[in-house]
Design a protein around this motif. Structure first.
Motif, PDB file in Angstrom:
ATOM      1  N   HIS A   1     -49.630  47.716  68.553  1.00  0.00           N
ATOM      2  CA  HIS A   1     -50.041  48.513  67.397  1.00  0.00           C
ATOM      3  C   HIS A   1     -48.921  48.586  66.361  1.00  0.00           C
ATOM      4  O   HIS A   1     -47.866  49.155  66.606  1.00  0.00           O
ATOM      5  N   GLU A   2     -49.158  47.965  65.225  1.00  0.00           N
ATOM      6  CA  GLU A   2     -48.262  47.975  64.070  1.00  0.00           C
ATOM      7  C   GLU A   2     -46.814  47.655  64.427  1.00  0.00           C
ATOM      8  O   GLU A   2     -45.897  48.474  64.190  1.00  0.00           O
ATOM      9  N   PRO A   3     -46.562  46.474  64.973  1.00  0.00           N
ATOM     10  CA  PRO A   3     -45.166  46.075  65.223  1.00  0.00           C
ATOM     11  C   PRO A   3     -44.440  45.838  63.901  1.00  0.00           C
ATOM     12  O   PRO A   3     -44.963  45.129  63.032  1.00  0.00           O
ATOM     13  N   PRO A   4     -43.246  46.399  63.717  1.00  0.00           N
ATOM     14  CA  PRO A   4     -42.501  46.156  62.476  1.00  0.00           C
ATOM     15  C   PRO A   4     -41.832  44.780  62.501  1.00  0.00           C
ATOM     16  O   PRO A   4     -40.602  44.667  62.429  1.00  0.00           O
ATOM     17  N   ALA A   5     -42.646  43.751  62.603  1.00  0.00           N
ATOM     18  CA  ALA A   5     -42.150  42.374  62.698  1.00  0.00           C
ATOM     19  C   ALA A   5     -41.848  41.863  61.292  1.00  0.00           C
ATOM     20  O   ALA A   5     -42.578  41.038  60.733  1.00  0.00           O
ATOM     21  N   VAL A   6     -40.769  42.351  60.720  1.00  0.00           N
ATOM     22  CA  VAL A   6     -40.450  42.100  59.318  1.00  0.00           C
ATOM     23  C   VAL A   6     -40.262  40.615  59.043  1.00  0.00           C
ATOM     24  O   VAL A   6     -40.582  40.127  57.949  1.00  0.00           O
TER      25      VAL A   6
ATOM     26  N   VAL B   1     -48.579  39.195  62.029  1.00  0.00           N
ATOM     27  CA  VAL B   1     -48.472  38.749  63.427  1.00  0.00           C
ATOM     28  C   VAL B   1     -49.817  38.228  63.912  1.00  0.00           C
ATOM     29  O   VAL B   1     -49.895  37.170  64.560  1.00  0.00           O
ATOM     30  N   ALA B   2     -50.884  38.959  63.625  1.00  0.00           N
ATOM     31  CA  ALA B   2     -52.212  38.511  64.042  1.00  0.00           C
ATOM     32  C   ALA B   2     -52.542  37.150  63.435  1.00  0.00           C
ATOM     33  O   ALA B   2     -53.091  36.269  64.116  1.00  0.00           O
ATOM     34  N   GLU B   3     -52.188  36.964  62.174  1.00  0.00           N
ATOM     35  CA  GLU B   3     -52.446  35.672  61.530  1.00  0.00           C
ATOM     36  C   GLU B   3     -51.680  34.552  62.215  1.00  0.00           C
ATOM     37  O   GLU B   3     -52.225  33.468  62.456  1.00  0.00           O
ATOM     38  N   ARG B   4     -50.426  34.805  62.561  1.00  0.00           N
ATOM     39  CA  ARG B   4     -49.623  33.790  63.245  1.00  0.00           C
ATOM     40  C   ARG B   4     -50.167  33.479  64.635  1.00  0.00           C
ATOM     41  O   ARG B   4     -50.020  32.359  65.139  1.00  0.00           O
ATOM     42  N   LEU B   5     -50.803  34.472  65.252  1.00  0.00           N
ATOM     43  CA  LEU B   5     -51.387  34.263  66.571  1.00  0.00           C
ATOM     44  C   LEU B   5     -52.768  33.630  66.498  1.00  0.00           C
ATOM     45  O   LEU B   5     -53.317  33.209  67.528  1.00  0.00           O
ATOM     46  N   GLY B   6     -53.352  33.593  65.292  1.00  0.00           N
ATOM     47  CA  GLY B   6     -54.690  33.035  65.141  1.00  0.00           C
ATOM     48  C   GLY B   6     -55.774  33.984  65.618  1.00  0.00           C
ATOM     49  O   GLY B   6     -56.854  33.542  66.039  1.00  0.00           O
ATOM     50  N   THR B   7     -55.513  35.296  65.545  1.00  0.00           N
ATOM     51  CA  THR B   7     -56.480  36.294  65.986  1.00  0.00           C
ATOM     52  C   THR B   7     -56.795  37.258  64.851  1.00  0.00           C
ATOM     53  O   THR B   7     -56.115  37.271  63.821  1.00  0.00           O
ATOM     54  N   LYS B   8     -57.825  38.076  65.065  1.00  0.00           N
ATOM     55  CA  LYS B   8     -58.183  39.089  64.090  1.00  0.00           C
ATOM     56  C   LYS B   8     -57.648  40.442  64.556  1.00  0.00           C
ATOM     57  O   LYS B   8     -57.845  40.823  65.712  1.00  0.00           O
ATOM     58  N   PRO B   9     -56.994  41.181  63.672  1.00  0.00           N
ATOM     59  CA  PRO B   9     -56.490  42.500  64.068  1.00  0.00           C
ATOM     60  C   PRO B   9     -57.635  43.487  64.253  1.00  0.00           C
ATOM     61  O   PRO B   9     -58.714  43.321  63.686  1.00  0.00           O
TER      62      PRO B   9
ATOM     63  N   THR C   1     -36.380  44.976  63.696  1.00  0.00           N
ATOM     64  CA  THR C   1     -36.956  44.409  62.475  1.00  0.00           C
ATOM     65  C   THR C   1     -36.520  42.972  62.234  1.00  0.00           C
ATOM     66  O   THR C   1     -37.260  42.184  61.645  1.00  0.00           O
ATOM     67  N   HIS C   2     -35.329  42.609  62.690  1.00  0.00           N
ATOM     68  CA  HIS C   2     -34.808  41.264  62.444  1.00  0.00           C
ATOM     69  C   HIS C   2     -35.186  40.267  63.538  1.00  0.00           C
ATOM     70  O   HIS C   2     -34.845  39.084  63.442  1.00  0.00           O
ATOM     71  N   TYR C   3     -35.892  40.723  64.543  1.00  0.00           N
ATOM     72  CA  TYR C   3     -36.219  39.860  65.673  1.00  0.00           C
ATOM     73  C   TYR C   3     -37.216  38.774  65.260  1.00  0.00           C
ATOM     74  O   TYR C   3     -38.222  39.038  64.602  1.00  0.00           O
ATOM     75  N   GLY C   4     -36.924  37.520  65.660  1.00  0.00           N
ATOM     76  CA  GLY C   4     -37.818  36.403  65.381  1.00  0.00           C
ATOM     77  C   GLY C   4     -38.709  36.119  66.578  1.00  0.00           C
ATOM     78  O   GLY C   4     -38.224  35.692  67.631  1.00  0.00           O
ATOM     79  N   HIS C   5     -40.003  36.371  66.450  1.00  0.00           N
ATOM     80  CA  HIS C   5     -40.927  36.214  67.568  1.00  0.00           C
ATOM     81  C   HIS C   5     -41.209  34.748  67.868  1.00  0.00           C
ATOM     82  O   HIS C   5     -41.260  33.911  66.953  1.00  0.00           O
ATOM     83  N   ASP C   6     -41.399  34.449  69.139  1.00  0.00           N
ATOM     84  CA  ASP C   6     -41.717  33.094  69.589  1.00  0.00           C
ATOM     85  C   ASP C   6     -43.242  32.948  69.584  1.00  0.00           C
ATOM     86  O   ASP C   6     -43.908  33.121  70.608  1.00  0.00           O
TER      87      ASP C   6
ATOM     88  N   ALA D   1     -44.020  47.678  70.376  1.00  0.00           N
ATOM     89  CA  ALA D   1     -44.858  46.487  70.253  1.00  0.00           C
ATOM     90  C   ALA D   1     -44.006  45.232  70.083  1.00  0.00           C
ATOM     91  O   ALA D   1     -44.326  44.165  70.606  1.00  0.00           O
ATOM     92  N   VAL D   2     -42.903  45.352  69.349  1.00  0.00           N
ATOM     93  CA  VAL D   2     -41.963  44.235  69.227  1.00  0.00           C
ATOM     94  C   VAL D   2     -41.423  43.861  70.605  1.00  0.00           C
ATOM     95  O   VAL D   2     -41.390  42.681  70.992  1.00  0.00           O
ATOM     96  N   ASN D   3     -41.018  44.883  71.372  1.00  0.00           N
ATOM     97  CA  ASN D   3     -40.462  44.632  72.694  1.00  0.00           C
ATOM     98  C   ASN D   3     -41.502  44.055  73.649  1.00  0.00           C
ATOM     99  O   ASN D   3     -41.187  43.190  74.478  1.00  0.00           O
ATOM    100  N   ALA D   4     -42.736  44.524  73.542  1.00  0.00           N
ATOM    101  CA  ALA D   4     -43.798  44.017  74.410  1.00  0.00           C
ATOM    102  C   ALA D   4     -44.136  42.565  74.086  1.00  0.00           C
ATOM    103  O   ALA D   4     -44.430  41.766  74.989  1.00  0.00           O
ATOM    104  N   LEU D   5     -44.105  42.208  72.822  1.00  0.00           N
ATOM    105  CA  LEU D   5     -44.332  40.802  72.442  1.00  0.00           C
ATOM    106  C   LEU D   5     -43.210  39.923  72.993  1.00  0.00           C
ATOM    107  O   LEU D   5     -43.462  38.795  73.451  1.00  0.00           O
ATOM    108  N   ALA D   6     -41.989  40.438  72.961  1.00  0.00           N
ATOM    109  CA  ALA D   6     -40.870  39.692  73.552  1.00  0.00           C
ATOM    110  C   ALA D   6     -41.059  39.535  75.054  1.00  0.00           C
ATOM    111  O   ALA D   6     -40.738  38.479  75.625  1.00  0.00           O
TER     112      ALA D   6
END
Length: 288
Positions: free
Chosen positions: A125-130, A246-254, A210-215, A105-110
């Motif tokens: 599904h449950e990206p470990p976006a620490v 992540v959902a909160e940052r995207l402005g969506t509901k999980p 885990t250390h990846y910073g999403h755009d 999921a982290v890779n797909a968001l990238a």
């Protein structure tokens, strides 16, 4: 759905193996199922629930059948995203739907941040976006401690610590590194260090994922529909909490999926979820 046909794709620094389960006369977009460090074998049960869709699974670089040719040790989300971009292009270039689990999921968001035109709907599904967690500093420090444990003591002790952090409910304690480590043998894990340091999780993907910073600006601006999924039984766990963040940052509901972090599994890798109910929820999302 036909039996899966295996193909290979040469990408910079690796040869990627992927499997295509072809559905006859399907007008729906191809459904790509991805994980990390999970390989294609983890999606056998889930793929069988979509006989009306062409389903593609793959082994990420350095995992399973997909051997690296660049001699590098770590794989970054950017590298995985570029591999996925090339894979979708090889499939014909039309927008696909993606179900992505955990590090996948982290890779797909990238991928969506860089090539949104290639993805119609992403279910992450449950990206470990620490990096998105409010307790990111403690969580990142705990991940670093796991990596150091792996480098010093090998697979067994590192996996014990990984189990502890993955299953912990609530914020990560600042003194995680000081907690006593249980005997790996109690978990059926090797207690002796075999000297190898090429494990797909600890050696290749743990730190970078885990250390990846999403755009999040790019993700919010993307035409791709992004749905973040969390497990009904994993509330409070780090990956669940990261999914909510992540959902909160995207402005969506999980969307809550049945079962846990591996809820789509039916015994693959020794983990039992509820793939029947999980597939129903996924189908509902993809049909909206």
């Amino acid at each position: 759905m036909t039996e899966p046909k295996t193909h290979t794709l040469e990408v910079p620094g690796a040869v990627v193996h992927y499997d295509v389960r072809e559905a006859e006369a399907s007008a729906a977009p191809t459904l790509l199922m991805i994980g990390s460090p999970m390989d294609a074998g983890g999606f056998t049960s889930l793929a069988a629930h979509f006989p009306d869709r062409t389903v593609v699974t793959y082994d990420p670089r350095g995992i399973g059948r997909s051997r690296r040719t660049d001699g590098a040790v770590e794989s970054t989300p950017e590298l995985h995203a570029d591999d996925l971009h090339r894979l979708i292009t090889a499939l014909g270039g039309e927008p696909v739907d993606i179900f992505a689990s955990s590090g996948g999921a982290v890779n797909a968001l990238a991928l969506v941040a860089r090539h949104p035109e290639q993805v119609r709907t992403l279910v992450a599904h449950e990206p470990p976006a620490v990096q998105a967690l409010p307790d990111r500093e403690q969580a990142l420090a705990a991940v670093v401690d796991i990596r150091r444990t792996y480098e010093r003591d090998g697979f067994g002790p590192a996996m014990v610590k990984f189990f502890a952090i993955a299953g912990l409910r609530g914020e990560i304690p600042a003194d995680f590194a000081d907690h006593p480590v249980q005997n790996p043998a109690d978990f059926g894990l090797p207690a002796e260090d075999d000297g190898s340091r090429d494990d797909p999780l600890f050696g290749q993907n743990l730190m970078t994922s885990t250390h990846y910073g999403h755009d999040f600006d790019a993700l919010r601006a993307a035409p791709t529909r992004i749905v973040v999924g969390v497990g009904a039984e994993s509330e409070g766990e780090m990956a669940h909490r990261a999914g909510l963040a992540v959902a909160e940052r995207l402005g969506t509901k999980p969307v809550t999926f049945p079962s846990h972090h591996g809820g789509f599994l039916d015994g693959e890798f020794g983990m039992k979820g509820d793939p029947d109910a999980f597939a129903v929820t996924l189908r509902q999302i993809l049909s909206e």
